[in-house]
Scaffold this active site. Structure first.
Site, short mmCIF file in Angstrom:
data_model
loop_
_atom_site.label_atom_id
_atom_site.label_comp_id
_atom_site.label_asym_id
_atom_site.label_seq_id
_atom_site.Cartn_x
_atom_site.Cartn_y
_atom_site.Cartn_z
CG HIS A 68 5.63 8.04 2.66
ND1 HIS A 68 6.60 7.23 3.22
CD2 HIS A 68 4.56 7.24 2.43
CE1 HIS A 68 6.12 6.00 3.31
NE2 HIS A 68 4.88 5.97 2.85
CG HIS B 162 1.21 6.21 2.93
ND1 HIS B 162 1.86 5.47 1.96
CD2 HIS B 162 0.29 6.96 2.26
CE1 HIS B 162 1.35 5.75 0.78
NE2 HIS B 162 0.40 6.67 0.92
CG ASP C 56 2.65 2.36 6.92
OD1 ASP C 56 2.16 3.26 6.21
OD2 ASP C 56 3.52 1.56 6.50
CG HIS C 57 5.73 5.33 6.63
ND1 HIS C 57 6.98 4.84 6.34
CD2 HIS C 57 4.85 4.49 6.04
CE1 HIS C 57 6.85 3.74 5.59
NE2 HIS C 57 5.56 3.51 5.39
CG HIS D 179 5.11 4.81 -1.67
ND1 HIS D 179 4.44 3.63 -1.89
CD2 HIS D 179 4.86 5.16 -0.38
CE1 HIS D 179 3.80 3.30 -0.77
NE2 HIS D 179 4.04 4.20 0.15
CG ASP E 30 6.63 2.59 2.39
OD1 ASP E 30 7.43 2.08 3.19
OD2 ASP E 30 5.40 2.70 2.61
CG HIS F 243 6.91 -1.78 4.71
ND1 HIS F 243 5.81 -2.10 5.49
CD2 HIS F 243 6.74 -0.50 4.30
CE1 HIS F 243 5.00 -1.04 5.53
NE2 HIS F 243 5.54 -0.06 4.83
FE FE Z 1 4.58 1.91 4.49
ZN ZN Z 2 3.71 4.15 2.35
#
Ligand code: FE
Ligand code: ZN
Length: 253
Positions: free
Chosen positions: A53, A55, A57-58, A111, A128, A166
């Site tokens: 996805h 975001h 952090d990905h 998410h 996530d 995570h």
């Molecule tokens: Fe994340």
């Molecule tokens: Zn995320």
């Protein structure tokens, strides 16, 4: 079969690096630096990137990885993903020649709306969506979408190894135990995870069987969980309503 290397990133992210021979595939590289270090150390070259996805952090490391390797980038067609070459909607089967492996692409909205999961060789990379004893926050989707997504993931074989993005398991278990204190499997997992974390060990991957036995978000029809949800909101009757109550409760737990 490929090997999987866990690459910790940021505070609690895991980037998963899959490799067979000298070829590697990386899942959700939020940061390029630790991935490049592992590729160099192991003498691997990057053939493909899978993104679950949008975001940061990905996918934040995708651009700098592409500056080093001409990799294919697979990800959600409906989200803004840097460098995407293989836009996906879910329902496809992708063939990763570098790993000599096929993955099913699963649409798992909740998410985010375009969130994808990748399932192959008994491994699930779910970003996530499903976490150890928990699930992702509903930033874009509805409770019904996330409940449907988790239900589809839970239908995968019990022995599926779940690689989420995570290390949230210990905190999630505190909530799970508040929701379902009488669950013996959950009590045992709480003790095992506390020990693992005290020794600095990861709790991911874990099996789908363990999730089905201990993750409250996959157990919304269990009498003790229904009763806990009804203690928060009397109208929580069906599994979806119970799920919605648990998800909101977790946000303020
Ligand atoms: Fe994340
Ligand atoms: Zn995320």
């Amino acid at each position: 079969m490929f090997d999987v290397i866990r690459i910790p990133a940021f505070k609690d992210n895991y980037i998963w690096l899959l490799h067979k021979g000298a070829a590697a595939v990386v899942v959700d590289p939020g940061d390029a630096r630790p991935v490049l270090e592992v590729l160099e150390r192991e003498g691997l070259s990057l053939a493909a990137i899978l993104v679950t996805h949008h975001h940061a952090d990905h996918q934040g490391g995708v651009a700098s990885l592409l500056a080093h390797f001409p990799a294919e980038v697979y990800g959600p067609a409906t989200e803004s993903i840097t460098g995407i070459t293989q836009p996906l909607h879910g329902g496809e089967t992708i063939c990763l020649a570098a790993l000599d492996a096929e993955f099913q692409v699963l649409a798992v909205p909740g998410h985010t709306l375009g969130h994808l999961a990748y399932y192959g060789s008994g491994c699930l990379f779910c970003g996530d969506t499903l976490f150890g004893a928990g699930c992702g926050r509903l930033f874009e989707g509805t409770p019904a979408q996330m409940h449907g997504s988790l239900t589809r993931l839970a239908a995968l074989p019990d022995q599926t190894a779940v690689y989420c993005a995570h290390e949230y398991t210990e905190a999630n278990l505190r909530f799970a135990l508040a929701v379902e204190p009488g669950n013996r499997h959950l009590q045992r997992r709480v003790a095992e995870v506390a020990l693992a974390r005290a020794k600095g060990r990861a709790t991911v991957p874990f099996s789908m069987a363990l999730e089905k036995a201990t993750n409250p978000f996959l157990r919304c029809s269990e009498p003790e969980i229904v009763a806990s949800a009804q203690g928060r909101m009397a109208r929580a009757h069906d599994a979806l309503q119970v799920f919605a109550v648990l998800r909101e409760w977790k946000n303020v737990f």
